[in-house]
Design an enzyme around this catalytic site. Structure first.
Site, short mmCIF file in Angstrom:
data_model
loop_
_atom_site.label_atom_id
_atom_site.label_comp_id
_atom_site.label_asym_id
_atom_site.label_seq_id
_atom_site.Cartn_x
_atom_site.Cartn_y
_atom_site.Cartn_z
N SER A 102 0.84 -1.20 0.00
CA SER A 102 0.00 0.00 0.00
C SER A 102 0.88 1.25 0.00
O SER A 102 1.67 1.45 -0.92
CB SER A 102 -0.97 -0.05 1.18
OG SER A 102 -2.00 0.91 1.02
N ASP A 223 -9.58 -6.69 -3.70
CA ASP A 223 -9.11 -5.46 -3.05
C ASP A 223 -10.13 -4.35 -3.30
O ASP A 223 -10.32 -3.92 -4.43
CB ASP A 223 -7.74 -5.08 -3.63
CG ASP A 223 -7.08 -3.93 -2.89
OD1 ASP A 223 -7.79 -3.05 -2.37
OD2 ASP A 223 -5.84 -3.90 -2.84
N HIS A 251 -7.54 -5.76 0.55
CA HIS A 251 -6.49 -4.76 0.75
C HIS A 251 -5.96 -4.97 2.16
O HIS A 251 -6.48 -4.39 3.13
CB HIS A 251 -7.06 -3.35 0.58
CG HIS A 251 -6.00 -2.29 0.54
ND1 HIS A 251 -5.23 -2.07 -0.57
CD2 HIS A 251 -5.56 -1.41 1.49
CE1 HIS A 251 -4.37 -1.08 -0.32
NE2 HIS A 251 -4.56 -0.68 0.93
#
Length: 276
Positions: A102, A223, A251
């Site tokens: 991320s 995600d 995610h």
């Protein structure tokens, strides 16, 4: 080694390593508002057992690293990227395999673009192409909930579950992990606020095409934060990159159900480096 707080870039960052220092170094760069605890102990041990000197650390404003006033961070994304390089310096590593998730993936992209000589290979997880413009700092007031341990832990668990997938850890496991994170953190309000309101620093998206390090993109099929189009755009932006889908993953930091796949893919980057 036991986690140590070490001087990096004029502040202190908490750093922990697994495995033998003589093995190729692998730096784990966590996502925003995430301490190193989210790279779970057993995941790190398995990477080390596969022949890597694994390094994880607490970003500034997370865990036991230096904390700044909540809502008014005096740093930018540039400093967060420099921290990752500073961690390598303080453990005497010149070149490493980078694994970023991320926000950590954006930092890893920036490092690879600007300091290619420090990067053996690049693994990008649950992330997207870096920014194409500079975002200014946007001070904000922290949520009072972060001052209450029970409420904060509940909120952290709910956040993981909301962004997770089919294999996200069960609630008791997440709660134990969130409690560990809370108890290790100097200022949870700063953790949950500052990475989201600091300036991003100069854009680097237009430089992704210069990356020559072998690059692996691992992306969950469910995600909800970065959809499939983001993964495809990242693959198109970095020449020769490989996109591998993690079925049923959201995610999130890799759930245990896909550790074997993730570790096999990450270790496989070394062979690509040798052939490169």
């Amino acid at each position: 080694m036991v986690a140590e707080t070490l001087p990096v870039n004029g502040i202190e960052l908490c750093v922990e390593t697994f495995g033998e220092p003589g093995d190729p170094a692998l730096l784990l760069i966590a996502g925003g508002a995430s301490s190193m605890d989210w790279w779970e102990d057993e995941f790190c041990r398995r990477l080390a057992a596969a022949g890597r000197h694994v390094i994880r650390y607490d970003h500034r404003d997370t865990g036991r690293s230096t904390s700044f006033p909540a809502g008014k961070p005096p740093y930018s994304g540039v400093d967060l990227a420099h921290d990752a390089l500073g961690v390598l310096d303080v453990v005497n590593v010149h070149r490493a395999h980078l694994v970023g998730l991320s926000m950590g993936g954006a930092l890893a992209q920036k490092i690879t673009v600007e300091r290619p000589h420090r990067v053996l290979s690049l693994t990008l997880m649950s992330t997207a192409v870096g920014p194409d413009k500079s975002d200014e700092a946007s001070p904000r007031d922290p949520d009072p909930v972060w001052a209450d341990r029970r409420a904060a832990v509940t909120k952290i668990v709910a956040g993981v579950q909301e962004l997770g997938g089919l294999f996200t850890a069960d609630e008791p496991h997440l709660r134990r992990l969130a409690e560990r994170v809370y108890d290790r953190t100097a200022d949870m309000a700063a953790t949950q606020t500052n990475h989201w309101c600091c300036a991003s620093g100069p854009p680097f998206r237009d430089k992704l095409g210069t990356i020559t390090a072998p690059t692996l993109i691992l992306h969950g099929t469910v995600d909800p934060f970065f959809p499939a189009a983001d993964a495809h755009a990242l693959q198109e932006a970095i020449p020769g990159s490989r996109l591998v889908w993690l079925e049923g993953v959201g995610h999130e930091f890799p759930p245990a159900a896909v550790w074997s796949q993730v570790i096999t893919e990450i270790i496989g980057q070394a062979a690509l480096r040798k052939a490169h």
